[in-house]
Design an enzyme around this catalytic site. Sequence first.
Site, PDB file in Angstrom:
ATOM      1  N   ASN A 127       0.730  -1.021  -0.049  1.00  0.00           N
ATOM      2  CA  ASN A 127      -0.090  -0.004   0.026  1.00  0.00           C
ATOM      3  C   ASN A 127       0.777   1.556  -0.223  1.00  0.00           C
ATOM      4  OD1 ASN A 127      -2.811   0.921  -0.234  1.00  0.00           O
ATOM      5  ND2 ASN A 127      -3.128   1.168   2.074  1.00  0.00           N
ATOM      6  N   SER A 131      -6.125   1.392  17.269  1.00  0.00           N
ATOM      7  CA  SER A 131      -6.628   2.685  17.233  1.00  0.00           C
ATOM      8  C   SER A 131      -8.089   2.901  18.069  1.00  0.00           C
ATOM      9  CB  SER A 131      -7.375   2.443  15.417  1.00  0.00           C
ATOM     10  OG  SER A 131      -8.467   2.681  15.594  1.00  0.00           O
ATOM     11  N   TYR A 156     -11.681  -5.423  10.539  1.00  0.00           N
ATOM     12  CA  TYR A 156     -10.495  -5.019  11.339  1.00  0.00           C
ATOM     13  C   TYR A 156     -10.019  -4.089  12.350  1.00  0.00           C
ATOM     14  CZ  TYR A 156      -7.242  -0.604  11.009  1.00  0.00           C
ATOM     15  OH  TYR A 156      -6.573   0.374  11.458  1.00  0.00           O
ATOM     16  N   LYS A 216      -6.811  -5.266  16.386  1.00  0.00           N
ATOM     17  CA  LYS A 216      -6.032  -4.054  17.069  1.00  0.00           C
ATOM     18  C   LYS A 216      -7.007  -4.635  18.364  1.00  0.00           C
ATOM     19  CE  LYS A 216      -4.725  -1.488  13.512  1.00  0.00           C
ATOM     20  NZ  LYS A 216      -3.395  -1.561  13.349  1.00  0.00           N
ATOM     21  N   ASN A 243     -11.185   7.314   3.570  1.00  0.00           N
ATOM     22  CA  ASN A 243     -10.962   8.239   4.252  1.00  0.00           C
ATOM     23  C   ASN A 243     -11.660   9.933   4.018  1.00  0.00           C
ATOM     24  OD1 ASN A 243     -10.577   6.486   6.449  1.00  0.00           O
ATOM     25  ND2 ASN A 243      -8.564   6.810   5.963  1.00  0.00           N
TER      26      ASN A 243
END
Length: 343
Positions: free
Chosen positions: A36, A126, A151, A155, A201
């Site tokens: 990425n 996060s 996701y 975390k 985002n």
Amino acid sequence: MDKILVTGGLGFIGSHTVVELQNEGYEVVIIDDLSNSSEKVLDGITAITGKTPIFEKLDLKEKDKVEAFFAKHNDIKGVIHFAASKAVGESVKEPLLYYENNISTLVYILKELKKLPAVGFIFSSSCTVYGQADELPITENAPVKQAESPYGNTKQIGEEIISDTCKVSPNLKAIALRYFNPVGAHESVEIGELPIGVPQNLVPFITQTGIGLRNELSVFGEDYPTPDGTCIRDYIHVVDLAKAHVIALGRLLQNKNKANYETFNLGTGKGSSVLEVVKSFEKVSGKKLNYKIVGRREGDIISAYADTNKANNELGWKTELSLDDAMSSAWKWEQKVRAAENN
Ligand SMILES: NC(=O)c1ccc[n+]([C@@H]2O[C@H](COP(=O)([O-])OP(=O)(O)OC[C@H]3O[C@@H](n4cnc5c(N)ncnc54)[C@H](O)[C@@H]3O)[C@@H](O)[C@H]2O)c1
């Protein structure tokens, strides 16, 4: 100066952190598989700092290669672990890809760190771990809620894996940094966010709409119980965020930590609504943004912003840059990226 491994160091937050580490004199080794990011980011880091970090192109899912890396670099004193997949929507469709890339890589690294005499470890967590918190602003003591996506779950599980490992590894000290919403770019516009495909985002979506790459921004819902009806988040400038990593690392390397495993929120403490972010963009760019209000999006949290007391008092860190600073740098970066594409 100590040698620090930055995984995912060519990504958005990683590259800004490498700059701040090099500015403080650390020797940086980056691992990135470029899944990425682009190797060109190294040029941006070099342009800002005058120094090119060591770069090892390596996929952390390849356990043997991770072992070989640490055999070669057995003098590493600290690791900042950014490398992960981060698209929430994709994680719902491809959960195993996320569990493999975000969990197995963490386990392989920790296994190697257990072999070192002493090491500090910083983990990219996060605010998603809090879900829709019962109280605002959100402190580190707010309960971790059932994850909304694979996701988010990576975390939560990641934090538990680190905490469990620290309990039985006296050589390992760790800090999980729970980021709120990182935005903006380095003021030099040598590095910034490079989303692949349609941005997930808000801020890159806004700047891409501003430059004409997207037709319009959809604002999901204007009937939330917030002052202007749109969702509220805590947007933190990526350079402020990067500096917090250097301070957190120093805390571990100088044995200033109060426990072997600690967590800190990294945010500004101020919530901004979607429409306030749009207004900030319009102010700094002098452009009118094409947006329309559409229905609510499933799974969106109404409001989340950090209580920054622990980070301010314990780490001795606080944000210095504003939302306007972030939007202005993000806009300059967008213009630079598109100009380079058109040449
Ligand atoms: N950006 C955000 O809004 C945000 C918010 C909270 C937490 N985080 C976390 O912060 C970290 C960094 O985020 P970012 O926005 O800089 O993401 P990013 O995608 O820009 O950077 C991640 C980097 O890791 C690399 N990478 C991914 N998998 C790898 C692997 N298996 N081996 C080697 N390299 C690999 C990618 O190529 C990329 O350069 C991630 O862990 C993310 O989950 C990000």
